[in-house]
Design an enzyme around this catalytic site. Sequence first.
Site, short mmCIF file in Angstrom:
data_model
loop_
_atom_site.label_atom_id
_atom_site.label_comp_id
_atom_site.label_asym_id
_atom_site.label_seq_id
_atom_site.Cartn_x
_atom_site.Cartn_y
_atom_site.Cartn_z
N GLY A 215 0.83 -1.20 0.00
CA GLY A 215 0.00 0.00 0.00
C GLY A 215 0.86 1.24 0.00
N CYS B 182 5.23 -6.17 1.90
CA CYS B 182 5.58 -4.75 1.94
C CYS B 182 4.81 -4.04 3.06
CB CYS B 182 5.34 -4.12 0.56
SG CYS B 182 6.19 -2.53 0.34
N GLU C 163 5.05 -11.14 -6.05
CA GLU C 163 4.03 -11.28 -7.10
C GLU C 163 4.45 -10.73 -8.44
OE1 GLU C 163 3.01 -7.31 -5.07
OE2 GLU C 163 3.94 -9.24 -4.57
N ASP D 22 -16.53 -12.21 -23.16
CA ASP D 22 -17.18 -12.24 -21.86
C ASP D 22 -18.65 -12.63 -21.97
OD1 ASP D 22 -14.74 -11.35 -20.87
OD2 ASP D 22 -15.34 -9.26 -20.87
N LYS E 58 -9.46 -11.88 -17.23
CA LYS E 58 -9.74 -12.15 -18.65
C LYS E 58 -9.10 -13.45 -19.13
CE LYS E 58 -11.43 -9.65 -21.41
NZ LYS E 58 -12.80 -9.55 -21.97
#
Length: 521
Positions: free
Chosen positions: A66, A93, A182, A238, A377
């Site tokens: 953050g 973090c 990540e 979608d 997606k």
Amino acid sequence: MPSGDSMHDLTGLQEHVVVIDFGAQYSQLIARRIRECRVYCEILPHHSSADELAARRPAGIVLSGGPSSVYEPGAPQLDARTFELGIPILGICYGMQLMGRALGGCVEPGTKKEYGKTDLEVVDSNDLFSGLDSRLIAWMSHGDSVTVTPPGFAVIARTANTPIAAMWDRERRLYGVQFHPEVVHTPQGKQILENFLYGACKCRAEWTMKSFIEEATEGITRQVGDGCVVCGLSGGVDSATVAALVHRAVGDQLTCIFVNHGLLRKGEPEMVERAFRDTFKMRLVRVDAEERFLGKLRGVADPEQKRNIIGEEFVRVFEEEAAKLGKVDFLAQGTIYPDVVESGTGSAAKIKTHHNVAGLPDDMKLELVEPLRYLFKDEVRTVCHELGLPDDITWRQPFPGPGLAVRVIGEVTKERLDTLREADAIVLEEIKKADLYRDLWQSFAILLPVRSVGVMGDQRTYAWPVVLRAVTSEDAMTADWARLPYEVLERISSRVINEVRGINRILYDVSSKPPATIEWE
């Protein structure tokens, strides 16, 4: 407004992980990486209580990074009781700093800030760093640091500027890393996450799109019962996936409504009707409503207003057509996770309203069926493939719900739409000819509401410019502008200027997301 959200809460799965968002730009990326480890996860806001978390019974909790400092007034906090739940927790973090401060450690501004790739020395290779080298490359982005570990914690990694780069409490299964596992800039970051998920959390890696299809099909069947569903079909991946998934669950209880609002690309109305009525044999109602939508958009230049107008008009058309079908209570639509995040949720800031999320009218009478609401997606494409849809739909580039209305900058008119349609068709044709279509996340044209001077055939012109936008991305949360070959750019420029009346200039957008967005509106 009624909602089917309970059907889409997939934390009823046997194993899942919760990501607590503290406003980090990487929160969605953490979720993606965990799902790549075949473990389902969901992002929740930082104000989620310990009781709410306990009720979900997650196998593990990840605290995101953050932009704040944990010691600043008003900085986002976590219910301290969360650390007492007995659930393995990984703080990343800011999440590590929050853990350190909440449990009795000390967090201070660093004498030297760390940004970018850093050499990480592993002090303890057990558990979190199991199977990894003693020296790693890690991506750092922090100014504050944990300077004193909380009671019960041990240092397990360090860097030259950060003596406590990772820590753990073995007994309570609490972990903190100052770097970002990540991101791809931490090459062995996925293995670190796997060690947390498979080791500390005891996850069995059962999250696959096949298991999702089974879970979603059962959920749709439970939610819909013997009711009837309408699905807003656009031909995009979608809505096509939603239509196939709902049809799999309830068969002819589904009627697809295709609204030709005049904002689609060249040839798309015919493609949609041909594919779903003729090939998939689904019940399909086509509504030609170009004049209706353009009338509502007349004189409107603000992008948010355009999106809201289109979103509301879509729903009104659905309701009118549904009324003709008899009693219909459900609206199925292709909302996916980036739509939800960008429209504003939890700790994430609102970037823009997506017509199928925050743009829906409050008095809408239909209950929503949104089985893809928590998918990215790439996961949707996998589901699409698993359901047997053809590649030209599975790999179709994303297209915004408001269509070309948000690619005609400013007021939308039929003349501008027709001009953009022709230019956009050339862009896609040349991208496909160059065999680049599947390498790009999106590639399209944008029409600007300004004119510039040009010379064509020894005559002065005063015509519109078109912007070419082509980006690469994994999930639309971040994107980089595509380095298209010069010869492709040259062909697109030459053809658009020569073949599309009213265009005399081609520009190429070389901005990434962030700070820009992929679409211009």
